[in-house]
Scaffold this active site. Structure first.
Site, mmCIF file in Angstrom:
data_model
loop_
_atom_site.group_PDB
_atom_site.id
_atom_site.type_symbol
_atom_site.label_atom_id
_atom_site.label_comp_id
_atom_site.label_asym_id
_atom_site.label_seq_id
_atom_site.Cartn_x
_atom_site.Cartn_y
_atom_site.Cartn_z
ATOM 1 N N ALA A 88 -71.275 -3.372 31.797
ATOM 2 C CA ALA A 88 -71.742 -3.760 31.896
ATOM 3 C C ALA A 88 -72.236 -5.560 31.422
ATOM 4 O O ALA A 88 -71.978 -6.275 29.808
ATOM 5 C CB ALA A 88 -73.484 -3.570 31.826
ATOM 6 N N CYS B 106 -73.151 6.096 28.686
ATOM 7 C CA CYS B 106 -74.194 4.950 28.298
ATOM 8 C C CYS B 106 -75.353 4.881 27.673
ATOM 9 O O CYS B 106 -75.975 6.311 27.870
ATOM 10 C CB CYS B 106 -74.289 4.310 29.884
ATOM 11 S SG CYS B 106 -75.310 2.460 29.089
ATOM 12 N N ASP C 105 -63.507 2.374 17.769
ATOM 13 C CA ASP C 105 -62.860 1.807 16.647
ATOM 14 C C ASP C 105 -61.156 0.865 16.806
ATOM 15 O O ASP C 105 -60.136 1.091 15.939
ATOM 16 C CB ASP C 105 -63.253 2.204 15.620
ATOM 17 C CG ASP C 105 -64.169 2.151 14.911
ATOM 18 O OD1 ASP C 105 -64.618 1.421 15.557
ATOM 19 O OD2 ASP C 105 -65.262 3.430 14.407
ATOM 20 N N GLY D 257 -62.613 -1.400 24.465
ATOM 21 C CA GLY D 257 -63.934 -2.316 24.749
ATOM 22 C C GLY D 257 -64.509 -3.618 23.721
ATOM 23 O O GLY D 257 -63.554 -4.285 24.227
#
Length: 382
Positions: A28, A113, A217, A239
């Site tokens: 987001a 989330c 990770d 991410g």
């Protein structure tokens, strides 16, 4: 005698081949069109780049901000969109809207989330605990998706006492989901501690019928190859490792193609990328000042490891024009090489948090009465 290069791993997401098997995680406020553009440029267009999280209610109601967030550049293919929702009917309507209006080529559903504003309503990483609700949402999504592949991203569970990922993976298979991605942490861990790659391996064994993607990770390209070797997963989702590092996707392509090339940009090159990132944001938003302001959150990630100084970091974090940003970047010692130890954790790292849940949420995993209509946020994000 000619030596053949090893075959590249292929990831199939419905009709789409993702090669190398690398996916940009939806984040987001981060994985908007400008950031996806940067990542794609460094990868040469290889991989899958997912939009930031879109709330299904906001999409169905055509919220102005949401309609901007679902914009894809003409060069993006396949167009990948992540949806968040807790009401099966609303999720089904959102998916049908995407199909009917040709808004995307792939739909991912967010069940990972961990932030309180989402979990306190029973959404995100809290939702898979309610098995019937998860099944109903997936059924509505898949049945309304037509030929579009539907995937899900999830966590291990709410906490170590409420692990859900194996049940969720099996439900996903039964409801026709194309692939599942697992972040090897619970919601309680948020982004702290070490991701549990063993859980990714267990999920792959549990749902051999569909691709399993691993997340957590991956700070450099070699981490991605190691995750696939150690877990047997079919692909990786990256991410926080790419925050301030969009060139990581070039490294990932090199790693999977078996070449030793890795990006190690000096500060001059990093500064050029920073300025381009801010420029793209301004063009996308339609306002240079707002674009530079939105870029501020990226500054510390880009500059991690470089010798910049606290005062200059503060100045860069309050810039409001491209001219100001460019001028301050030129004041840095741009001849600095890529610093040792610059890879590693970025973004939020807190862990062992109490997960905020609706009252009585954990009493019965099959009682879904606690999900109310206002659990569908009316704005995107999370």
């Amino acid at each position: 005698m000619t030596t053949l290069a090893p075959a590249l791993p292929q990831l199939r997401i419905g009709p789409h081949t993702v090669q190398p098997p690398v996916v940009l995680a939806p984040m987001a406020g981060i994985t908007n069109a400008p950031f996806r553009t940067l990542c794609r440029e460094f990868s040469g267009g290889k991989g899958l780049f997912v939009s930031e999280m879109i709330t299904t209610r906001a999409l169905v109601e055509r919220n102005e901000k949401t309609m901007q967030l679902i914009h894809f550049d003409a060069s993006e293919t396949p167009r990948s969109i992540q949806l968040y929702g807790v009401d099966p009917v609303t999720v089904g309507k959102a998916v049908r809207m995407i199909v009917d209006e040709n808004l995307a080529d792939h739909i991912d559903l967010n069940f990972g989330c961990p932030v309180p504003k989402v979990t306190r309503k029973g959404g995100g990483s809290a939702l898979p605990y309610k098995r019937p609700l998860l099944r109903a949402i997936l059924h509505q999504a898949v049945s309304n998706a037509g030929a579009l592949p539907v995937t899900i991203k999830m966590r291990k569970g709410i906490d170590d006492d409420h692990i859900t990922y194996l049940d969720a993976g099996r439900i996903a298979v039964e409801e026709g989901v194309t692939a599942v991605a697992l972040h090897g942490r619970t919601a309680a861990q948020h982004y702290g501690g070490t991701a549990d790659w063993d859980a990714i391996a267990r999920l792959k064994e549990h749902v051999p019928e569909i691709p399993v993607l691993g997340n957590g990770d991956i700070w450099c390209a070699d981490d991605a190859r190691r995750m696939m070797r150690e877990t047997g997963c079919d692909g990786v989702v990256v991410g926080r490792g790419c925050l301030g590092r969009p060139w990581l996707f070039g490294d990932l392509v090199s790693a999977f193609e078996g070449t030793p090339t890795r990006q190690a940009p000096g500060l001059r090159e990093v500064a050029d990328v920073m300025l381009r990132h801010a420029t793209l944001l301004g063009e996308w938003i339609g306002d240079e000042t707002r674009g530079v302001i939105d870029f501020r959150k990226h500054v510390a990630w880009y500059l991690k490891g470089f010798s910049v100084g606290s005062e200059m970091r503060k100045k860069l974090a309050i810039t409001s024009s491209l001219e100001e940003l460019g001028g301050q970047l030129r004041e840095l010692d741009l001849d600095q090489p890529w610093p040792d130890g610059a890879d590693g954790p970025r973004g939020r790292t807190s862990g062992n948090n109490r997960v905020v849940l609706p009252d009585g949420w954990l009493k019965d995993p099959y009682d879904c009465a606690g999900v109310s209509a206002d659990a569908e946020l009316d704005t995107s994000g999370g």
